[in-house]
Each structure stands twice: as structure tokens, then as C-alpha cells.
Design a protein around this motif. Structure first.
Motif, PDB file in Angstrom:
ATOM      1  N   ASN A 153       2.764   5.451  -6.553  1.00  0.00           N
ATOM      2  CA  ASN A 153       2.875   4.996  -7.936  1.00  0.00           C
ATOM      3  C   ASN A 153       1.475   4.806  -8.498  1.00  0.00           C
ATOM      4  OD1 ASN A 153       5.869   4.082  -8.516  1.00  0.00           O
ATOM      5  ND2 ASN A 153       5.407   3.465  -6.428  1.00  0.00           N
ATOM      6  N   TRP A 154       1.308   5.032  -9.808  1.00  0.00           N
ATOM      7  CA  TRP A 154       0.020   4.747 -10.415  1.00  0.00           C
ATOM      8  C   TRP A 154      -0.114   3.249 -10.663  1.00  0.00           C
ATOM      9  CZ3 TRP A 154      -4.581   6.333 -10.440  1.00  0.00           C
ATOM     10  CH2 TRP A 154      -5.505   5.847 -11.359  1.00  0.00           C
ATOM     11  N   VAL A 155       0.910   2.617 -11.232  1.00  0.00           N
ATOM     12  CA  VAL A 155       0.881   1.179 -11.487  1.00  0.00           C
ATOM     13  C   VAL A 155       1.700   0.478 -10.415  1.00  0.00           C
ATOM     14  CG1 VAL A 155       1.589  -0.654 -13.085  1.00  0.00           C
ATOM     15  CG2 VAL A 155       0.566   1.440 -13.982  1.00  0.00           C
ATOM     16  N   VAL A 156       1.124  -0.558  -9.835  1.00  0.00           N
ATOM     17  CA  VAL A 156       1.837  -1.401  -8.874  1.00  0.00           C
ATOM     18  C   VAL A 156       2.414  -2.556  -9.684  1.00  0.00           C
ATOM     19  CG1 VAL A 156       1.594  -2.874  -6.857  1.00  0.00           C
ATOM     20  CG2 VAL A 156       0.333  -0.717  -6.987  1.00  0.00           C
ATOM     21  N   SER A 157       3.728  -2.743  -9.614  1.00  0.00           N
ATOM     22  CA  SER A 157       4.411  -3.672 -10.507  1.00  0.00           C
ATOM     23  C   SER A 157       5.409  -4.538  -9.733  1.00  0.00           C
ATOM     24  CB  SER A 157       5.144  -2.858 -11.592  1.00  0.00           C
ATOM     25  OG  SER A 157       5.962  -3.664 -12.388  1.00  0.00           O
ATOM     26  N   PHE A 158       5.151  -5.851  -9.695  1.00  0.00           N
ATOM     27  CA  PHE A 158       6.050  -6.784  -9.011  1.00  0.00           C
ATOM     28  C   PHE A 158       6.496  -7.862  -9.993  1.00  0.00           C
ATOM     29  CE2 PHE A 158       3.112  -5.487  -5.477  1.00  0.00           C
ATOM     30  CZ  PHE A 158       4.008  -4.656  -4.848  1.00  0.00           C
TER      31      PHE A 158
ATOM     32  N   CYS B 126      -6.371  -7.688  -4.554  1.00  0.00           N
ATOM     33  CA  CYS B 126      -7.798  -7.474  -4.847  1.00  0.00           C
ATOM     34  C   CYS B 126      -8.221  -6.080  -4.420  1.00  0.00           C
ATOM     35  CB  CYS B 126      -8.661  -8.493  -4.095  1.00  0.00           C
ATOM     36  SG  CYS B 126      -8.747 -10.101  -4.835  1.00  0.00           S
ATOM     37  N   THR B 127      -7.829  -5.702  -3.209  1.00  0.00           N
ATOM     38  CA  THR B 127      -8.188  -4.396  -2.675  1.00  0.00           C
ATOM     39  C   THR B 127      -7.608  -3.277  -3.537  1.00  0.00           C
ATOM     40  OG1 THR B 127      -8.317  -5.295  -0.444  1.00  0.00           O
ATOM     41  CG2 THR B 127      -8.067  -2.909  -0.636  1.00  0.00           C
ATOM     42  N   LEU B 128      -6.364  -3.443  -3.955  1.00  0.00           N
ATOM     43  CA  LEU B 128      -5.739  -2.427  -4.810  1.00  0.00           C
ATOM     44  C   LEU B 128      -6.489  -2.275  -6.123  1.00  0.00           C
ATOM     45  CD1 LEU B 128      -1.872  -2.935  -4.676  1.00  0.00           C
ATOM     46  CD2 LEU B 128      -3.215  -1.065  -3.731  1.00  0.00           C
TER      47      LEU B 128
ATOM     48  N   PHE C  91       0.812  -1.213   0.000  1.00  0.00           N
ATOM     49  CA  PHE C  91       0.000   0.000   0.000  1.00  0.00           C
ATOM     50  C   PHE C  91       0.852   1.271   0.000  1.00  0.00           C
ATOM     51  CE2 PHE C  91      -3.225  -3.052   0.981  1.00  0.00           C
ATOM     52  CZ  PHE C  91      -4.334  -2.558   0.317  1.00  0.00           C
ATOM     53  N   VAL C  92       1.991   1.235   0.656  1.00  0.00           N
ATOM     54  CA  VAL C  92       2.880   2.397   0.624  1.00  0.00           C
ATOM     55  C   VAL C  92       3.359   2.628  -0.810  1.00  0.00           C
ATOM     56  CG1 VAL C  92       5.136   3.278   1.348  1.00  0.00           C
ATOM     57  CG2 VAL C  92       3.580   2.278   3.040  1.00  0.00           C
ATOM     58  N   GLY C  93       3.759   1.554  -1.488  1.00  0.00           N
ATOM     59  CA  GLY C  93       4.180   1.674  -2.885  1.00  0.00           C
ATOM     60  C   GLY C  93       3.057   2.161  -3.778  1.00  0.00           C
ATOM     61  N   ALA C  94       1.846   1.674  -3.528  1.00  0.00           N
ATOM     62  CA  ALA C  94       0.695   2.086  -4.325  1.00  0.00           C
ATOM     63  C   ALA C  94       0.342   3.550  -4.075  1.00  0.00           C
ATOM     64  CB  ALA C  94      -0.508   1.201  -4.010  1.00  0.00           C
TER      65      ALA C  94
ATOM     66  N   ARG D 213      -5.531   0.973  -7.854  1.00  0.00           N
ATOM     67  CA  ARG D 213      -4.440   1.025  -8.821  1.00  0.00           C
ATOM     68  C   ARG D 213      -4.465  -0.167  -9.784  1.00  0.00           C
ATOM     69  NH1 ARG D 213      -4.202   5.491  -7.028  1.00  0.00           N
ATOM     70  NH2 ARG D 213      -2.496   6.419  -5.862  1.00  0.00           N
ATOM     71  N   PRO D 214      -3.980   0.052 -11.023  1.00  0.00           N
ATOM     72  CA  PRO D 214      -3.697  -1.076 -11.904  1.00  0.00           C
ATOM     73  C   PRO D 214      -2.500  -1.845 -11.352  1.00  0.00           C
ATOM     74  CG  PRO D 214      -3.665   1.026 -13.114  1.00  0.00           C
ATOM     75  CD  PRO D 214      -3.707   1.338 -11.667  1.00  0.00           C
ATOM     76  N   VAL D 215      -2.545  -3.153 -11.452  1.00  0.00           N
ATOM     77  CA  VAL D 215      -1.485  -4.012 -10.914  1.00  0.00           C
ATOM     78  C   VAL D 215      -0.985  -4.917 -12.027  1.00  0.00           C
ATOM     79  CG1 VAL D 215      -0.916  -5.807  -9.216  1.00  0.00           C
ATOM     80  CG2 VAL D 215      -2.568  -4.015  -8.621  1.00  0.00           C
ATOM     81  N   ILE D 216       0.338  -5.092 -12.091  1.00  0.00           N
ATOM     82  CA  ILE D 216       0.935  -6.024 -13.044  1.00  0.00           C
ATOM     83  C   ILE D 216       1.981  -6.841 -12.305  1.00  0.00           C
ATOM     84  CG2 ILE D 216       2.510  -4.245 -13.883  1.00  0.00           C
ATOM     85  CD1 ILE D 216       2.422  -5.596 -16.643  1.00  0.00           C
TER      86      ILE D 216
END
Length: 196
Positions: A69-74, A89-91, A63-66, A115-118
Motif C-alpha cells: 500500500n502507498w498509505v498506511v492507514s489504521f 517512525c521508521t515507515l 511492514f507487510v501492509g506497507a 510511506r505516509p501514515v494516517i
């Protein structure tokens, strides 16, 4: 090629802040260009000095990263705990994380995001039904003997990136112009993405 429209739809959906997002989950064997593909997608949506992040150590880290950032990317995930799948899911659909402020007992620090997540992984790491319903899963094929040097790919992408981005924006405008005319008989979960 068979998943190109899904990836394009995920990219366009990431430009629409008023709808729920999906998680783009890229999988494939070693050397199938998962990280390279993810990096290029992130460059087109939310370029960052670190486009590919290691797996977070805690839900708070997610959540801190989100929050910044607009896109959360791992990248290179080997597994996702149930709690981490819940956090993704929450993001994707919107929610928050609350923790105690440092050195206080009665104040909260709240991070509210959507946020969009990838993500990418060798094995498929999404197992929770709630997250499965919010995922676009793409399995990249093995790369045969037609490999190219990273420097050559990077130079070609940098040269073509303005045209690619312009093409995405043209596609986005055309898609939005037709979106109201698309009707779903039986809207599934994540109907906004399905309609797009």
C-alpha cells in the motif's frame, strides 16, 4: 477549519516520494467523523478496497501492509506500544523490516519502505518523542446537531471527488512552483514538510 492547511500539506507531502513523510494523527470524541474523514483523505491519496484497517497485531504486519500500500492507514487505535510507535517512525522516514524466510535459517525476507501514515483514535495515542516529532496532530471537534446521513455524504463526496482531486493537483503544482523560493532560517526536524 484551523487545521485545514496542515491536512492539505500532509496530503500534498504524500505525493512527494523523495521526502520523509509525517504521520497524520486524527483524534476526537466518538462521533466526530474521525474514520469518515480518514477514509475520504485516503480515497484522494491511495484509494483501496479497505481504506481503514484495524490495528496491526505485530510489527511485521505493519511492514507487510506497507509493502503493498502507498498509505498506511489504521483506525480506532486505543493505544500504541513503544515498538509500534518506533515502527511508524521508521515507515514515515524510511527503513525496513527483516525476518527469517520460512523454513530457512540463513535467509532473510527484507521489506524496505517509506510511506505516509494516517491513524485515528479517541485518545491521543502518540507518546514517544521520536514519533511526536513526526506527527501532524488534528483534533476534530464534536459534531453538533447538524449531522447528515452517511449515504448523503457519500453521494456528495463521490459527485465532487473529481473536482476535489483536480484542485489538489492544481494546488500541488502551484506549491511545487514556489517551493524553491521558500527559505527556512532555522530548519526544524522534518524541514521538508515545514517548507512545503
Amino acid at each position: 477549519d484551523k487545521d485545514r492547511l496542515l491536512v492539505l500539506a500532509w496530503i500534498l507531502e504524500s505525493f512527494r516520494p523523495d521526502t520523509p513523510f509525517l504521520v497524520l494523527a486524527i483524534s476526537g470524541q466518538q462521533g466526530s467523523a474521525k474514520s469518515s474523514s480518514q477514509d475520504k483523505i485516503r480515497q484522494l491519496v491511495d484509494n483501496n478496497s479497505v481504506n481503514l484497517r484495524a490495528a496491526p497485531k505485530s510489527i511485521e504486519d505493519v511492514f507487510v501492509g506497507a509493502g503493498v500500500n502507498w498509505v498506511v492507514s489504521f483506525e480506532n487505535l486505543s493505544h500504541l506500544t513503544p515498538a509500534m510507535q518506533d515502527a511508524l517512525c521508521t515507515l514515515a522516514t524510511g527503513g525496513g523490516y527483516a525476518s527469517r524466510k520460512l523454513f530457512t535459517n540463513d535467509e532473510e525476507n527484507i521489506i524496505s519502505v517509506k510511506r505516509p501514515v494516517i491513524i485515528n483514535s479517541i485518545p491521543r495515542v502518540v507518546t514517544a518523542q521520536d514519533l511526536t516529532d513526526r506527527v501532524v496532530s488534528i483534533e476534530l471537534p464534536a459534531i453538533d446537531n447538524s449531522r447528515r446521513e452517511e449515504s448523503e455524504i457519500k453521494a456528495a463526496f463521490e459527485r465532487d471527488k473529481p473536482q476535489i482531486f483536480g484542485g489538489l493537483l492544481d494546488l500541488f503544482v502551484a506549491t511545487l512552483a514556489r517551493l524553491d523560493s521558500v527559505k527556512l532560517d532555522k530548519p526544524p526536524r522534518m524541514a521538508d514538510f515545514t517548507r512545503l
